[in-house]
Each structure stands twice: as structure tokens, then as C-alpha cells.
Design a protein around this motif. Structure first.
Motif, PDB file in Angstrom:
ATOM      1  N   LEU A 272       0.837  -1.212   0.000  1.00  0.00           N
ATOM      2  CA  LEU A 272       0.000   0.000   0.000  1.00  0.00           C
ATOM      3  C   LEU A 272       0.869   1.259   0.000  1.00  0.00           C
ATOM      4  O   LEU A 272       0.616   2.211  -0.744  1.00  0.00           O
ATOM      5  CB  LEU A 272      -0.912   0.005   1.235  1.00  0.00           C
TER       6      LEU A 272
ATOM      7  N   LYS B  47       2.653   1.633  -3.340  1.00  0.00           N
ATOM      8  CA  LYS B  47       1.708   2.086  -4.370  1.00  0.00           C
ATOM      9  C   LYS B  47       1.506   3.598  -4.278  1.00  0.00           C
ATOM     10  O   LYS B  47       1.557   4.316  -5.288  1.00  0.00           O
ATOM     11  CB  LYS B  47       0.379   1.340  -4.187  1.00  0.00           C
TER      12      LYS B  47
ATOM     13  N   ARG C 277     -12.840   7.375  -7.423  1.00  0.00           N
ATOM     14  CA  ARG C 277     -12.463   6.579  -8.597  1.00  0.00           C
ATOM     15  C   ARG C 277     -12.638   5.086  -8.368  1.00  0.00           C
ATOM     16  O   ARG C 277     -12.250   4.271  -9.195  1.00  0.00           O
ATOM     17  CB  ARG C 277     -11.035   6.898  -9.010  1.00  0.00           C
ATOM     18  N   GLY C 278     -13.186   4.718  -7.239  1.00  0.00           N
ATOM     19  CA  GLY C 278     -13.604   3.340  -7.033  1.00  0.00           C
ATOM     20  C   GLY C 278     -12.570   2.411  -6.448  1.00  0.00           C
ATOM     21  O   GLY C 278     -12.894   1.293  -6.043  1.00  0.00           O
ATOM     22  N   THR C 279     -11.303   2.838  -6.395  1.00  0.00           N
ATOM     23  CA  THR C 279     -10.277   1.908  -5.910  1.00  0.00           C
ATOM     24  C   THR C 279     -10.421   1.641  -4.413  1.00  0.00           C
ATOM     25  O   THR C 279      -9.992   0.584  -3.928  1.00  0.00           O
ATOM     26  CB  THR C 279      -8.863   2.450  -6.209  1.00  0.00           C
TER      27      THR C 279
ATOM     28  N   VAL D  48     -13.102   0.964  -3.013  1.00  0.00           N
ATOM     29  CA  VAL D  48     -14.001  -0.197  -2.938  1.00  0.00           C
ATOM     30  C   VAL D  48     -13.174  -1.479  -2.957  1.00  0.00           C
ATOM     31  O   VAL D  48     -13.368  -2.396  -2.159  1.00  0.00           O
ATOM     32  CB  VAL D  48     -15.002  -0.172  -4.119  1.00  0.00           C
ATOM     33  N   ARG D  49     -12.214  -1.533  -3.885  1.00  0.00           N
ATOM     34  CA  ARG D  49     -11.367  -2.738  -3.962  1.00  0.00           C
ATOM     35  C   ARG D  49     -10.550  -2.923  -2.678  1.00  0.00           C
ATOM     36  O   ARG D  49     -10.360  -4.046  -2.220  1.00  0.00           O
ATOM     37  CB  ARG D  49     -10.415  -2.623  -5.143  1.00  0.00           C
ATOM     38  N   LEU D  50     -10.045  -1.780  -2.147  1.00  0.00           N
ATOM     39  CA  LEU D  50      -9.255  -1.892  -0.916  1.00  0.00           C
ATOM     40  C   LEU D  50     -10.122  -2.416   0.219  1.00  0.00           C
ATOM     41  O   LEU D  50      -9.693  -3.232   1.035  1.00  0.00           O
ATOM     42  CB  LEU D  50      -8.659  -0.531  -0.536  1.00  0.00           C
ATOM     43  N   ARG D  51     -11.368  -1.929   0.261  1.00  0.00           N
ATOM     44  CA  ARG D  51     -12.253  -2.342   1.353  1.00  0.00           C
ATOM     45  C   ARG D  51     -12.707  -3.782   1.206  1.00  0.00           C
ATOM     46  O   ARG D  51     -13.019  -4.457   2.192  1.00  0.00           O
ATOM     47  CB  ARG D  51     -13.461  -1.407   1.419  1.00  0.00           C
TER      48      ARG D  51
ATOM     49  N   LEU E 227     -19.529  -4.216   1.561  1.00  0.00           N
ATOM     50  CA  LEU E 227     -19.372  -2.764   1.426  1.00  0.00           C
ATOM     51  C   LEU E 227     -20.508  -2.041   2.132  1.00  0.00           C
ATOM     52  O   LEU E 227     -20.347  -0.922   2.598  1.00  0.00           O
ATOM     53  CB  LEU E 227     -19.348  -2.353  -0.051  1.00  0.00           C
TER      54      LEU E 227
ATOM     55  N   PHE F 278      -0.340  -5.326  -7.295  1.00  0.00           N
ATOM     56  CA  PHE F 278      -0.750  -4.649  -6.062  1.00  0.00           C
ATOM     57  C   PHE F 278      -1.968  -5.337  -5.436  1.00  0.00           C
ATOM     58  O   PHE F 278      -1.956  -5.700  -4.250  1.00  0.00           O
ATOM     59  CB  PHE F 278      -1.062  -3.175  -6.355  1.00  0.00           C
TER      60      PHE F 278
ATOM     61  N   LEU G 106       2.597   6.392  -7.065  1.00  0.00           N
ATOM     62  CA  LEU G 106       1.626   7.314  -7.668  1.00  0.00           C
ATOM     63  C   LEU G 106       2.063   8.763  -7.466  1.00  0.00           C
ATOM     64  O   LEU G 106       1.900   9.591  -8.371  1.00  0.00           O
ATOM     65  CB  LEU G 106       0.232   7.081  -7.064  1.00  0.00           C
TER      66      LEU G 106
ATOM     67  N   ALA H  76     -12.347   0.254 -11.190  1.00  0.00           N
ATOM     68  CA  ALA H  76     -11.609   0.494  -9.947  1.00  0.00           C
ATOM     69  C   ALA H  76     -10.152   0.109 -10.187  1.00  0.00           C
ATOM     70  O   ALA H  76      -9.691  -0.966  -9.807  1.00  0.00           O
ATOM     71  CB  ALA H  76     -12.220  -0.331  -8.810  1.00  0.00           C
TER      72      ALA H  76
ATOM     73  N   GLU I  89      -9.258   7.865  -4.221  1.00  0.00           N
ATOM     74  CA  GLU I  89      -9.533   6.424  -4.072  1.00  0.00           C
ATOM     75  C   GLU I  89     -11.042   6.196  -3.952  1.00  0.00           C
ATOM     76  O   GLU I  89     -11.577   5.232  -4.497  1.00  0.00           O
ATOM     77  CB  GLU I  89      -8.845   5.877  -2.808  1.00  0.00           C
TER      78      GLU I  89
END
Lengths: 431, 293
Positions: A14, A17, A266-268, A270-273, B62, B108, A21, B95, A263
């Protein structure tokens, strides 16, 4: 079940990353790494005056007398380090001051030389000083410098036996031919005669006395370099680099705060969660990345400052503590700001407003000692104030560990408090 | 990678029981219950705003349900990180990190799923090949076309080889070529025995890809069965549309072949076309509205 190694690997991923960025965002990279350096160098150069030239007061000199005396005085003014003189006509001089090209003009009117030699009778010499009303401070300074140098000239006259006796004889002739009243003329003649005798006797009985400082002096000054006693900043860069570091910390924390909103939008996030990691770890990793970047910026600036401008910490260990404390404070603030707003516009606005206010009040833009007292009091409530104090404490204020405890303690309290609040809001808003 | 045959169609991979979620006065999902068996491709078909994405969000944790339970692979709810590790999700909104390359995104997200070393490298390579992005692996995502981003979005969902995939409208806004590629990917996953919850508002996708389909509208599951049974139960009758000198005449029938034969025997068979009921008709009959209304 995941072991500690897995958890560490995820946090490292994390952090890596976020740093990748940051480095790939050219705008973000500029404002995070380059701008603070430019800021520190630019303001350090301005406040250090970049040499003696910029500290000189530009004055116009008008010689309407054109006598040997006026020319001698003007020639001496040219040698005064504080002045940048330029001879010109009265009209040009007035125009130069009016347009702000010169701070003031100094005019030697007709009869200046004659009046100057008339020390004890008639009207004394006059110098006309024209200045911009908005620059009264400089005008006062010019007046003082002129008075000092003209007094020094009189002192030289009175201190030199041959020139003094020559002046006495010239004056005796001048008094005789002047319109001065009979009683006063007689008194002056007696005084000049006694002075001539005194000068001759002193010179005869104490050789060299008149020429080695035994003559007339209005006052003498002994300069003491107070900065060395109280250990002030050795140069302006020691003031501007802490400010530059604050800007770097600001930009970095602001960038990371916004990245958390990115995050989300842009939806990322959601992936992290959805990934099998906790919300707290997501936030902790973001904070760690920010912390690493801030330490990197501070290291970059301090290394550059040390190598190029001699900005060296009196205590590297205390400097490390100061940087780390400041980083923790701003990381906490960043986390709180980033979760208070839902959109990039909200968080961006909030961050910019906070940055501006804290920077203005805390000495991030203008050094605190230049601010009014009430503003300095307001500044005590901003982390910028304590960051600068902590950095300066390690760089030139010679803080001890116990003196450093106050600013660093406040910064750590701000960091921990705001991070905890941010985490709570994050858990609440993100489910 | 392939789910063992013994597991297929027997174990329940996702169970939603009487789940309800509302936002203020708006009920997004109302008393929804469904079970998806291992190896099954389950389609959740409904128009925009029907509650499909909310259902997915509830399934992956979620969102927290106001009422009801979500259970994944018999291991518990998605609040447990260990349970979430069994999920692969392709959200409807892309995403991805635009300033990272395709391979970097996969590495990642694979790392976050607990993968490392050669196993991760191998899965990244496989996922890129799976979605046809090997040649663009090192390019930043910002340089990808919309279709390529969709394919990478799917690749991220499968990179850690999860037993349950939740694909939320995975073909939205893509070009026909990428859409076909994604269909091919999902058919491959289905052949491998992967369990998939697939939401869409395209009935053709549901008909082509799904073993069973749930029809959802306004947060309520209206019907759930195989495509054939849904059509049989709710699609209505087939129709022969006759072109009689420029005028269309519609004959609804249970047995179109018999009806054509009857018309032919009479010697009055004009040009005609056959309209068979589909999921669109099912939805129309169930709700009185078209899927894309």
C-alpha cells in the motif's frame, strides 16, 4: 490466517503504491518536492539581501552649491556603505523620488560651503532632504546617517591641529568682514584667539595629542555582535528552509489527503475495502506513505540547504525528532480533512483554506517576528507555528531536549488526536 | 484453478437471507433471498436502479444490511477479512489506478489478497493472458481503451483465484469486440466451475451466460429460475407475425410449428416471422415495463 509477515507485506504494498503514484504525478511531484526547495532558496536569497548591494539606500544628490565643501561632502557620501548615491539636477531628483526610483534626495543649496565654515556666527549650513512620505523609516535612517557623517567631518576638522588653526585664521578674517555686531564680533575674536592659543599649546606640550583622538568627538560607538552572543540564525536560509519544509509537509499531506478522496471517487477504495485487510490498516498505510514522503522531503531540503547554503542543524538528533513530530501532526490533520469531505472539491477547498490560514498565522509565509503581537498569539494555535519553532530549535535556536519537548509534544498531540478522529469518521462513513 | 467436480452444484457459495437495505425512505433491497451453488453462474437481471449493485455491495460487505444475513461459502459474513478473501469482485465503476500499469495493478491487488513471490508473478501473468492484455502489461492504465480497462477490471477480480466472483455489469460501456472477449472469459470461468454472481440489464447476456437468473425490480426479487423455466412460466406465448399485403397480423400460439402447418394446409401462408418469448418478455409480463425503461 495471515501472519505478521503477510500483514507487513500488504502495508508495504500500500505504501509503495502511494509513493509510486506520487512520483508519477508530475504536478504533485513538483509541488511536493521542487516548490518547497524553490520557496526556501528564493526567500532565503531575498532576506539575506544577496550581498551588500541590495541593502544600500538609493538616494539622489543635488549639488547646487558646487563649492569645494559641498563637493567634499558629496565625495564622502559616495564612500558611505549604506548609500547608493547618484548626482542629478533638482528636478530629476524630485521626479526620481516621486516615481519611487530613489528613496530620497539630498540637496546642498547655494551657500552651503560658506555657511559650513561659519561655525559660530551667522546662519548654519542647511541640507535639504526630500523623501517619499511612505518611506519615513528610510528617511529617518538617511537623516541619521547624514548627521553622523557630517559630524564626523567636523570632528576631523577639530581633531587636526593644522586644519583647525587654518580654519581659525580664515574665520577671524571672515568675522572681521561680516555684518556681525560689534559686541558679538569682539567676543568671537577673543574666543578664536584663545582657541588658537590653546591649539598651539596643546600641540606644543603634548605632541600628537590633537591628531590622535584627543580632539572633539560628538560620540563614539562600540559595536557588539549580539547575534554571536544569543546564537541567532547564521543566515537567512536558516529561516527560509524551515519555512520551505513546512510548505513541503503541507503539499505532501494535502496530496495524500486528496489521494484518499481520489480512491473513493475513482472506485479503488471499494477494492481496498473488499480486500481482506482492515479499514484501520488501509488508513495506517496511507498515513505511513505520507510520513515516508514527508521525511523524504525534509531530508532532501535539509541536505540541499546544508550543502549549498550552510543550513546545518546544531543537533541532528533533535532535528530528526522535530521533522518526525511535524510529519505526524500533518499526517493526522490530513487524515481528518480527507474524511470530512466526500468530494475532491470539498476536501481540496478545505485543505487549501486550512493551509492558507495556518501558514499565514503560523509564520509559514512571513516570519513571526515581523507580525503584530496579536497575530503571533493566534499563531500559537497552529501546528505551523510549532513546526517552525521545533525546526528552528534544532537548526539555530540551540534548543535542549527539554526545550524541544513543548513544540514536539504539541505536534504529536495534534497528530495523534486528529488521526484518531479521522479514523473514527472513516469507519463511520465507510461502514 | 478448476473447482473439483464433487463441489459443483452442491455447496452453497453465497446465501442471502431476507436481506433488506434502505437509504432513508428509499428501499434499495427488500427482503431478498437467494442461494448460489458452487460452480453456478447466477444472473441478477433488472433495469438500472433495480437494486443489483446494492445487492453486490451487501454480498461483499461494502454495505451492512438493515435486516437479514449474508453468508459466503458457509464460512460467515463478509465482515470477516478471511471470508472476504474468498471473493473476487469486478465493480461496475472501474476500480483501477490509472498511473500504474496493468501488471502493477494486478501485482498490487494480488499482494493485498495475500499473494507473493513466484505464485503472484505466475497469477499476474495468467490474468493478463486471460484477458488478452499481455502485450500491454507495462503500459499505464491511463493509456488503455475503455474496453481494455474493463478487461483489466475483470482480471483484478480473478488474479487471486477466488472461488466466488461477483461481476457487477462487467460489460457496461464497452465496444462489441471487448464485450465478446469478456463473454469468452466468463464462459471459460464457467467451464472451470467457478461460481459467479453476474448482474446485468442486458437480457441477452443473462440468457447466454447464466444457469439461473433472478429478475429484480425496485429492490424485490420477482422471479428466480433457469432461463427456460422463467420464459415458460412468465414469457407468454410465441407469436407468428404475418405480413398480409403490407399489413401485419399477429397470432399468439403455444405451438408455432403447428400453426404454420395449419396455415399452409389452408393455402393461405403469407410471409411471416416468429417471435419467441425471451427474458425481456418475462420482465415485461412481471412488471408491466421494459428492461430499459
Amino acid at each position: 490466517m495471515r501472519d505478521g509477515q503477510d500483514l507487513m507485506r500488504e502495508i508495504v504494498a500500500l505504501v509503495a503504491k502511494d509513493l509510486t503514484l506520487l512520483l508519477r504525478d508530475r504536478g504533485g511531484f513538483f509541488f511536493t518536492f521542487i516548490f518547497p526547495l524553490v520557496f526556501a532558496v528564493f526567500f532565503g536569497t531575498i532576506f539575506s539581501g544577496s550581498g551588500a548591494e541590495s541593502r544600500k539606500l538609493p538616494i539622489a544628490v543635488v549639488d547646487e552649491d558646487s563649492s569645494a565643501d559641498s563637493r567634499a561632502v558629496i565625495a564622502q557620501l559616495d564612500t558611505v556603505a549604506e548609500f547608493d548615491t547618484q548626482g542629478m539636477s533638482r528636478g530629476a531628483a524630485v521626479e526620481a523620488v516621486r516615481l519611487g526610483r530613489r528613496v530620497a534626495y539630498v540637496a546642498f543649496p547655494k551657500g552651503f560651503g560658506e555657511a559650513r565654515r561659519r561655525m559660530f556666527y551667522g546662519r548654519g549650513p542647511e541640507i535639504e532632504l526630500g523623501f517619499d512620505p511612505s518611506r519615513k523609516a528610510e528617511a529617518g535612517m538617511i537623516q541619521g546617517l547624514l548627521a553622523r557623517h557630517l559630524s564626523a567631518q567636523v570632528g576631523q576638522l577639530l581633531s587636526n591641529r593644522s586644519s583647525l588653526r587654518s580654519w581659525i585664521h580664515e574665520t577671524e578674517v571672515s568675522v572681521d568682514s561680516s555684518a556681525t555686531g560689534g559686541g558679538r564680533r569682539g567676543a568671537l575674536r577673543r574666543f578664536l584667539g584663545e582657541l588658537d592659543r590653546f591649539t598651539g599649546e596643546v600641540a606644543d606640550s603634548t605632541p600628537g595629542a590633537a591628531g590622535d583622538g584627543g580632539g572633539w568627538q560628538p560620540v563614539s560607538f562600540k559595536n557588539v555582535d549580539v547575534a554571536r552572543v544569543r546564537s541567532g540564525p547564521r543566515n537567512a536560509y536558516q529561516v527560509s528552509f524551515p519555512q520551505g519544509i513546512v510548505w513541503g509537509i503541507f503539499s505532501c499531506a494535502f496530496g495524500f489527503g486528496l489521494s484518499l478522496v481520489h480512491e473513493r471517487t475513482r472506485g479503488t477504495l471499494v477494492r481496498l475495502r473488499i480486500a481482506p485487510i482492515s479499514r484501520g490498516k488501509i488508513l495506517a498505510a496511507k498515513a505511513t506513505a505520507c510520513l515516508v514522503a514527508i521525511v523524504g522531503i525534509a531530508t532532501l531540503l535539509l541536505s540541499f540547504g546544508a550543502l549549498v547554503f550552510g543550513v546545518r542543524a546544531t543537533s541532528p538528533a533533535l532535528l530528526a525528532i522535530a521533522v518526525l513530530s511535524a510529519a505526524i501532526a500533518f499526517v493526522g490533520l490530513m487524515m481528518l480533512f480527507s474524511v470530512l469531505g466526500k468530494t475532491e472539491a470539498t476536501v481540496s477547498g478545505l485543505g487549501r483554506a486550512a493551509m492558507l490560514l495556518m501558514s499565514m498565522a503560523g509564520g509559514g509565509m512571513v516570519p513571526l517576528f515581523l507580525m503584530p503581537h496579536w497575530m503571533q498569539t493566534v499563531g500559537s494555535f497552529t501546528p505551523v507555528r510549532w513546526t517552525i519553532l521545533a525546526l528552528e530549535g534544532a537548526i539555530w535556536r540551540d534548543f535542549t531536549l527539554s526545550q524541544m519537548a513543548l513544540p514536539c509534544g504539541i505536534l504529536l498531540a495534534i497528530g495523534v488526536g486528529t488521526f484518531a478522529a479521522g479514523l473514527k469518521v472513516f469507519r463511520w462513513t465507510e461502514g | 484453478m478448476t473447482v473439483p467436480a464433487t463441489q459443483s452444484h452442491r455447496d452453497t457459495m453465497l446465501r442471502l437471507s431476507d436481506v433488506r437495505k434502505s437509504y432513508g425512505k428509499t428501499v434499495a433491497v427488500d427482503g431478498l433471498s437467494l442461494q448460489i451453488a458452487a460452480g453456478e453462474v447466477f444472473g441478477l437481471l433488472g433495469p438500472n436502479g433495480a437494486g443489483k449493485s446494492t445487492t453486490v455491495a451487501l454480498a461483499v460487505g461494502l454495505l451492512e444490511a438493515d435486516r437479514g444475513t449474508v453468508e459466503i461459502a458457509g464460512a460467515g459474513g463478509p465482515a470477516d477479512p478471511a471470508v472476504r478473501a474468498k471473493l473476487g469482485v469486478a465493480p461496475q465503476a472501474l476500480a483501477l489506478y490509472e498511473d500504474l500499469s496493468g501488471a502493477e495493478n494486478l501485482r498490487f491487488f494480488g499482494t493485498l489478497q495475500g499473494m507473493a513471490g513466484s505464485a503472484l508473478a505466475e497469477r499476474v501473468r495468467w490474468a493478463l493472458e486471460f484477458v488478452g492484455l499481455t502485450a500491454r502489461a507495462r503500459d499505464r492504465v491511463s493509456a488503455y481503451s475503455g474496453g481494455m480497462k474493463r478487461r483489466l477490471n475483470l482480471a483484478v477480480a480473478v488474479v487471486h483465484d477466488p472461488p466466488l466472483l461477483l461481476l457487477d455489469e462487467p460489460t457496461v460501456g464497452v465496444d462489441p469486440q471487448s464485450r465478446n472477449a469478456i463473454f469468452g472469459n466468463i464462459e471459460t470461468l464457467r467451464r472451470q466451475g467457478r461460481t459467479i454472481l453476474y448482474t446485468t440489464h442486458y437480457m441477452e447476456e443473462a440468457e447466454r451466460l447464466c444457469n439461473r437468473v433472478g429478475i429484480i425490480d425496485q429492490g424485490t426479487l420477482l422471479a428466480l429460475d433457469t432461463v427456460e423455466r422463467l420464459i415458460a412460466a412468465h414469457g407468454g406465448r410465441s407469436a407468428l407475425v404475418l405480413d398480409e399485403n403490407g399489413t401485419e397480423r399477429r397470432i399468439e400460439t403455444e405451438d408455432p410449428a403447428a400453426e404454420v402447418a395449419k396455415l399452409a394446409r389452408r393455402g393461405s401462408l403469407p410471409r411471416f416471422r416468429l417471435e419467441q418469448p425471451d427474458l425481456e418478455a418475462v420482465f415485461l409480463n412481471l412488471t408491466g415495463r421494459h428492461l430499459r425503461d
